[in-house]
Design an enzyme around this catalytic site. Structure first.
Site, PDB file in Angstrom:
ATOM      1  N   LYS A  24       1.071  -1.253  -0.331  1.00 29.57           N
ATOM      2  CA  LYS A  24       0.593   0.062  -0.028  1.00 29.57           C
ATOM      3  C   LYS A  24       1.239   1.357  -0.238  1.00 29.57           C
ATOM      4  CE  LYS A  24      -3.582  -0.391   2.487  1.00 29.57           C
ATOM      5  NZ  LYS A  24      -4.565  -0.623   3.585  1.00 29.57           N
ATOM      6  N   ARG A  93      -2.916   3.464   8.671  1.00 28.50           N
ATOM      7  CA  ARG A  93      -3.366   2.230   8.349  1.00 28.50           C
ATOM      8  C   ARG A  93      -2.160   1.563   7.891  1.00 28.50           C
ATOM      9  NH1 ARG A  93      -7.731   2.395   3.861  1.00 28.50           N
ATOM     10  NH2 ARG A  93      -8.314   4.954   4.172  1.00 28.50           N
ATOM     11  N   GLY A 102      -7.869  -7.076   5.229  1.00 30.66           N
ATOM     12  CA  GLY A 102      -8.593  -6.702   6.462  1.00 30.66           C
ATOM     13  C   GLY A 102      -7.642  -7.738   7.196  1.00 30.66           C
ATOM     14  N   MET A 104      -5.088  -6.507   9.119  1.00 27.26           N
ATOM     15  CA  MET A 104      -4.806  -5.999  10.097  1.00 27.26           C
ATOM     16  C   MET A 104      -5.351  -4.538  10.450  1.00 27.26           C
ATOM     17  SD  MET A 104      -0.541  -6.757   9.350  1.00 27.26           S
ATOM     18  CE  MET A 104      -0.511  -6.607   7.552  1.00 27.26           C
ATOM     19  N   ARG A 339      -4.852  -0.609  -6.126  1.00 27.19           N
ATOM     20  CA  ARG A 339      -3.626  -2.831  -6.087  1.00 27.19           C
ATOM     21  C   ARG A 339      -3.604  -3.605  -7.079  1.00 27.19           C
ATOM     22  NH1 ARG A 339      -6.264  -4.075  -0.082  1.00 27.19           N
ATOM     23  NH2 ARG A 339      -8.495  -4.830  -1.089  1.00 27.19           N
ATOM     24  N   HIS A 455     -16.595  -7.440   2.818  1.00 29.45           N
ATOM     25  CA  HIS A 455     -15.405  -8.380   2.985  1.00 29.45           C
ATOM     26  C   HIS A 455     -15.907 -10.336   2.884  1.00 29.45           C
ATOM     27  CE1 HIS A 455     -13.352 -11.417   5.750  1.00 29.45           C
ATOM     28  NE2 HIS A 455     -12.809 -10.259   5.964  1.00 29.45           N
ATOM     29  N   ARG A 561      -3.079 -47.252 -15.818  1.00 30.34           N
ATOM     30  CA  ARG A 561      -2.769 -48.064 -15.121  1.00 30.34           C
ATOM     31  C   ARG A 561      -4.244 -49.697 -15.723  1.00 30.34           C
ATOM     32  NH1 ARG A 561      -2.596 -43.630 -11.797  1.00 30.34           N
ATOM     33  NH2 ARG A 561      -1.277 -43.706 -10.020  1.00 30.34           N
ATOM     34  N   ARG A 617       0.955 -49.448 -18.912  1.00 32.49           N
ATOM     35  CA  ARG A 617       1.691 -50.135 -17.745  1.00 32.49           C
ATOM     36  C   ARG A 617       1.068 -51.077 -17.624  1.00 32.49           C
ATOM     37  NH1 ARG A 617       1.817 -47.856 -11.655  1.00 32.49           N
ATOM     38  NH2 ARG A 617      -0.254 -48.879 -11.488  1.00 32.49           N
ATOM     39  N   GLU A 794      10.619 -45.842  -9.717  1.00 30.74           N
ATOM     40  CA  GLU A 794      10.146 -45.805  -8.500  1.00 30.74           C
ATOM     41  C   GLU A 794      10.298 -46.405  -7.496  1.00 30.74           C
ATOM     42  OE1 GLU A 794       5.649 -46.946  -9.204  1.00 30.74           O
ATOM     43  OE2 GLU A 794       6.531 -48.959 -10.403  1.00 30.74           O
ATOM     44  N   SER A 813       9.936 -43.724 -16.829  1.00 36.02           N
ATOM     45  CA  SER A 813       8.279 -42.771 -16.321  1.00 36.02           C
ATOM     46  C   SER A 813       9.454 -42.492 -14.510  1.00 36.02           C
ATOM     47  CB  SER A 813       7.399 -42.869 -17.152  1.00 36.02           C
ATOM     48  OG  SER A 813       6.248 -42.328 -16.330  1.00 36.02           O
ATOM     49  N   GLY A 815       8.023 -43.021 -11.503  1.00 37.52           N
ATOM     50  CA  GLY A 815       6.861 -43.202 -10.372  1.00 37.52           C
ATOM     51  C   GLY A 815       6.540 -42.658  -9.071  1.00 37.52           C
ATOM     52  N   THR A 816       6.217 -41.111  -8.901  1.00 38.40           N
ATOM     53  CA  THR A 816       7.049 -40.506  -7.636  1.00 38.40           C
ATOM     54  C   THR A 816       6.485 -40.477  -6.366  1.00 38.40           C
ATOM     55  OG1 THR A 816       6.106 -38.905  -8.885  1.00 38.40           O
ATOM     56  CG2 THR A 816       8.391 -38.533  -8.823  1.00 38.40           C
ATOM     57  N   ASN A 817       5.195 -41.244  -7.253  1.00 37.85           N
ATOM     58  CA  ASN A 817       3.807 -41.620  -5.615  1.00 37.85           C
ATOM     59  C   ASN A 817       5.190 -42.992  -4.983  1.00 37.85           C
ATOM     60  OD1 ASN A 817       2.104 -40.122  -6.745  1.00 37.85           O
ATOM     61  ND2 ASN A 817       1.249 -41.675  -7.532  1.00 37.85           N
ATOM     62  N   ASP A 818       5.572 -44.012  -5.446  1.00 38.98           N
ATOM     63  CA  ASP A 818       5.804 -44.685  -4.908  1.00 38.98           C
ATOM     64  C   ASP A 818       7.658 -44.468  -4.661  1.00 38.98           C
ATOM     65  OD1 ASP A 818       4.553 -47.647  -3.942  1.00 38.98           O
ATOM     66  OD2 ASP A 818       4.570 -47.316  -6.461  1.00 38.98           O
ATOM     67  N   CYS A 881       5.063 -39.610 -14.045  1.00 41.00           N
ATOM     68  CA  CYS A 881       4.020 -40.039 -14.117  1.00 41.00           C
ATOM     69  C   CYS A 881       2.854 -40.140 -12.080  1.00 41.00           C
ATOM     70  CB  CYS A 881       3.450 -41.199 -14.515  1.00 41.00           C
ATOM     71  SG  CYS A 881       3.897 -43.084 -13.743  1.00 41.00           S
ATOM     72  N   TYR A 901       8.190 -35.411 -20.260  1.00 43.72           N
ATOM     73  CA  TYR A 901       6.826 -34.491 -19.685  1.00 43.72           C
ATOM     74  C   TYR A 901       6.864 -34.559 -19.038  1.00 43.72           C
ATOM     75  CZ  TYR A 901       6.050 -40.020 -20.124  1.00 43.72           C
ATOM     76  OH  TYR A 901       6.558 -40.738 -20.433  1.00 43.72           O
TER      77      TYR A 901
END
Ligand code: PEP
Ligand code: MG
Length: 930
Positions: A24, A93, A102, A104, A339, A455, A561, A617, A794, A813, A815-818, A881, A901
């Site tokens: 501000k 202000r 809002g 602060m 702003r 608000h 899958r 897969r 993975e 590829s 497999g970033t979950n595993d 993936c 990718y």
């Protein structure tokens, strides 16, 4: 006096230094310096705030600087701070470098005391206005600077209104307001033990400290936590001291807020609301319902024209849609604040496309100003078009999207019930910044008062949550937790639906549908594709999903899958038969029946993705996932065993009933007879024996297959090694589907991917099946199918041995979950519900590593694998993936790690496309184009 400069006049501060002056303050400086009519004032820096919070006292010399600057403001306005003749009042202000609307504190009308009040009355001849300003100041200062509870003032206000039969605040006369001011002064004295300070410099000193302290207030801290605002982004608040201008000095005065374009649709028309003869907070707090700016053209034509000029000047200077506040004091227009406008996704996308066409921004700016994540809002559910219900009430369409949920009337209840997983609509008369935690917990917000810039509306829009505001036919009573709409009564826990796109409110849950893409969105994403280096693919398991992913702009399927196909109702019995087979022959027999079905699935997907790559897969999950659990089977077997006893008991029932209740027995005698005949006949078939025997076989198998750690067990490529015939069937289905599609003129680009690979020997083994089946399919169809063979990465060992894997794999590829599970040794099934929240609270982890890629750990492994893999096979194609493939910061990492990718769920594809463009533009030098 220290060497630091703590205070900057608006005419001298560096408008780019938001860290020092706050957003501000920097803007006030910039606006002043580009020649807009801004009331004079100065900014006390965020550094002063940090020094204050650190030492618990204002830095030495600060107030001397403030005095000097006040004198300059006095000169510029011709007024005197604390002077009775021509008094100067100021607003104090808050404002940090990140917008925290809002969150602060701000105090208005500072400098008022009996002497200056008399001066204002004399000057304006408007006694009512002066007393109104004074009582507002006492309340605001009392609350913020002296810590007096707001409710105590509200109670006095209500009592005075009642005493004088005033329905609204506006009905109070000057005398009433004077009486009220006296009562407010009493409240302060009672609560603080001191008389209210009359010395304006004391007021300014204490107010400055209070605003600094509000940086560490609960709602400010909650807000920073929720929006992940770190110290690097905003550290402390500045204090802006601005000469007051009054919008409530009569009918030639007004106050309002505006957007240079419509923040709900992006349309190029100045949008906002104003109130004549009012103060700014009346608009924001929704105390009076304001008028649309368009009406000003008739009411104050010359000022309306000036306002349009102001909006145009703001946009051409900032090259961004602006959200500004203005006040007209006796016919003179002042710009109080500006702003960058917070807009919903629809408006962001449209304004990007249009501002580029207008030459206001470049293509790269058009892309960069839209945060990828907000595109999610374009997937906000809309009410089903088939729904024709009558609304219970209608308010203003304040933030688009539809939401259903149970009514809650206060933010604390919303927080508690939200944590319990309930879907909620927060219903309030109006909302205040302290309700922020209720916004986070609720699906949508409904208020009975306030405009589209109230608000509730502004905060909900920023969060992308549906909001209906100003639904005035709803009478909300938070004390009894009820809302009355005509004769209807709504209670806490009742379900309602709000439609923030139309303003309608419905009783009960209304079906919703997803939205489709606008042409502007398609245009913006096409630019993103031009800029991005990373391709974006989708994870899709069925032809319908593939088709949809393509509509979202997916440039291929990165993960299909296949186990999802096994779970369909028509296949599961065959899959179970295959799993329960005792011999290879039996298993092959079941697989032979699965083959044509899988082939059809693949053909459907290949057709949908004509011309684009499709990564399929091979089977991944442990096989017992396709069987019932042991507990379920045991229960069924017990029920079956009790079947005979149940029939015997049934046989005895008529006689017993006769003893107990002859009338009931007589009533049902005939039906009993028929039931028993049927049951006896059925019992004699001994059918249950067969079923029990079969279930026991399954139970034995389920027990034999049970594993302590199934996610680390017999799954992925391990299945392919133990049961080659399963993978062979799948490979054959893929290649035959491809051959048949090729024959039909479809451009198929299959990629066969092996999950859970840890060593090249596994990969070689599966590759040998592929080679054999490729030759067989080639002979059968007399067609050469070209495809790629690759590995998921993975398993930690796969990253380390990537150089060898790339000898056989043509693509990787991640497999970033595993891989995340394996890197942290955190169970991906349990971590998020069990201990990860404690990790965030303790600051051990910033983000959920299953959501936001752990660049420092998992990311390092990925970089290693990419470099080792490409060392063996230059140009090795590499993708991701896991769920991270749709998360913008993870996508940025993938770009820099040199991946080709990312692949994510269909609806996240647009987000990923934009994030991929951002990643490219974030490189030094950007895309190299305009
Ligand atoms: C992965 O592990 O990242 C992956 C995509 O496979 P899944 O989630 O099916 O285990
Ligand atoms: Mg996996």
């Amino acid at each position: 006096m220290g060497s630091k400069q703590w205070v900057f006049a608006f005419g001298e501060g560096d408008g780019r230094n938001k860290m020092l002056l706050g957003g501000k303050g920097a803007n006030l400086c910039e606006m002043t310096q580009i020649g807009l009519n801004v009331p004079p004032g100065f900014t006390v820096t965020t550094e002063a705030c940090l020094a204050y919070l650190d030492q618990g006292a204002l830095p030495a010399g600060l107030m001397d600087e403030v005095h000097a600057h006040m004198r300059r403001v006095e000169q510029a306005t011709g007024r005197t701070f604390g002077g009775a003749e021509n008094p100067l009042l100021v607003s104090v202000r808050s404002g940090s470098s990140m917008s925290m609307p809002g969150m602060m504190d701000t105090i208005l009308n500072l400098g008022l005391n009996p002497a200056t009040l008399a001066g204002i009355i004399r000057q304006t001849g408007n006694e009512r206005f002066a007393w109104d300003a004074y009582r507002r100041f006492i309340q605001l200062y009392g609350k913020i600077a002296l810590g007096v509870a707001d409710e105590l003032f509200d109670a006095r206000m209500a009592a005075v209104k009642k005493r004088h039969a005033a329905a609204q605040d506006i009905d109070l006369t000057a005398a009433h307001l004077k009486e009220l001011a006296g009562e407010f002064l009493d409240v302060v004295k009672q609560q603080t033990g001191r008389v209210f300070p009359d010395d304006p410099y004391e007021q300014l000193d204490v107010a400055t400290q209070a605003v600094f302290r509000s940086w560490n207030g609960k709602r400010a801290i909650d807000y920073r936590k929720q929006f992940r605002i770190t110290k690097d982004m905003a550290n402390g608040t500045a204090v802006n001291v601005v000469a007051m201008v009054f919008g409530n000095m009569g009918d030639d005065s007004a106050t309002g807020v505006g957007f240079t374009r419509n923040p709900g649709t992006g349309e190029r028309v100045v949008y906002g609301e104003y109130l004549t003869n009012a103060q700014g907070e009346d608009v924001v707090a929704g105390i009076r319902t304001p008028k649309p700016i368009a009406e000003m053209a008739a009411e104050m034509p010359d000022l309306h024209r000036q306002l349009m000029e102001l909006a145009a000047k703001l946009e051409s200077h900032y090259h961004e849609v602006q959200d500004f506040e203005f006040t007209i004091e006796r016919g003179r227009l002042y710009c109080l604040q500006t702003r960058n406008g917070k807009m919903n996704a629809l408006a962001m996308v449209r304004t990007s496309v249009e501002m580029l066409a207008e030459g206001l921004i470049s293509r790269d700016q058009a892309l960069l100003r839209v945060q990828p994540q907000i595109l999610e809002q374009l997937l906000v559910p809309q009410l089903s078009p088939a729904f024709k219900g009558t609304p219970l009430a209608t308010g203003l369409p304040a933030s688009p999207g539809a939401a259903s949920g149970m009514i809650v009337f206060d933010a604390d209840t919303a927080e508690i019930r939200g944590k319990a997983g309930e879907k909620l609509i927060l219903v309030r008369e109006e909302t205040k910044p302290e309700d922020i935690h209720g916004f986070f917990a609720a699906q949508g917000i409904l208020t009975s008062r306030g405009g589209k810039t109230s608000h509730a509306a502004v905060v909900a829009r920023g969060m992308g949550k549906p909001c209906v505001s100003g639904a005035e036919s709803i009478v909300v009573d938070v004390h009894t937790k009820t809302a009355h709409v005509g004769p209807a009564v709504l209670r806490e826990g009742d379900i309602i639906t709000i439609d923030g796109s139309t303003g309608n409110v419905y009783f009960g849950e209304v079906p919703t549908v997803e939205v489709s893409f606008s042409q502007d969105m398609a245009t913006l994403l096409a630019w993103a594709d031009e800029v991005a280096r990373l391709k974006v693919r989708a994870n899709a398991d069925a032809p319908h999903d593939a088709q949809r992913a393509r509509e979202f702009g997916a440039q291929g399927i990165g993960l299909c899958r296949t186990e999802r196909m096994f779970n369909a109702v028509d296949r599961l019995p065959i899959v179970q038969e295959m799993i329960l087979s005792e011999t290879v022959e039996e298993r092959r027999h079941a697989l032979d029946r699965l083959l044509p079905i899988q082939k059809e699935d693949f053909k459907g997907i290949f057709k949908a993705m004509d011309g684009l790559p499709v990564t399929v897969r091979l089977l991944d999950p442990p096989m017992h996932e396709f069987l019932p659990t042991a507990a379920q089977l045991e229960l069924e077997i017990t029920h079956l065993r009790h079947f005979r006893e149940a029939i015997s008991a049934l046989q005895e029932m008529p006689e017993t009933l006769k003893l107990l209740n002859p009338r009931l027995h007589h009533q049902y005698e005939e039906s009993f007879g028929r039931l028993m005949d049927g049951m006896t006949e059925f019992r004699d078939t001994h059918l249950e024996d067969d079923v029990i025997a079969r279930k026991e076989v399954v139970l034995k198998k389920v027990k034999a297959m049970s594993e302590v750690n199934p996610m680390l067990g017999h799954r992925g490529v391990r299945l392919g090694i133990t049961y080659p015939e399963i993978y062979e069937m799948q490979i054959r289905a893929i290649l035959e589907a491809a051959a048949e599609c090729l024959r039909d003129g479809i451009d198929v680009q299959p990629e066969i991917m092996v999950p859970q690979v840890a060593t090249v020997e596994e990969l070689k083994r599966i590759h040998s099946y592929v080679e054999r089946i490729r030759a067989e399919v080639g002979r059968k169809y007399a067609i050469e199918v070209t495809f790629k063979f690759g590995s998921m990465i993975e398993v930690v060992r796969a990253c380390v041995r990537a150089a060898r894997l790339a000898e056989t794999a043509e693509f990787f590829s991640f497999g970033t979950n595993d891989l995340t599970q394996a890197t942290f040794s955190f169970s991906r099934e349990d971590a998020e519900n069990k201990f990860l929240p404690d990790y965030y609270d303790a600051g051990i982890l910033q983000d959920n590593p299953f959501e936001v890629l752990d660049v420092k750990g998992v990311g390092e492994l990925m970089k290693l694998a990419v470099s080792l893999g490409r060392g063996t096979r230059a140009g090795l194609k590499v993708g991701i993936c896991g769920e991270h493939g749709g998360e913008p910061s993870s996508i940025r990492f993938c770009h820099h790690a040199g991946l080709d990718y990312v692949s994510c769920s269909g609806p996240r594809v647009p987000i990923a496309r934009l994030a991929a463009a951002h990643a490219r533009l974030g490189e030094a030098g950007g895309s190299g184009s305009a």
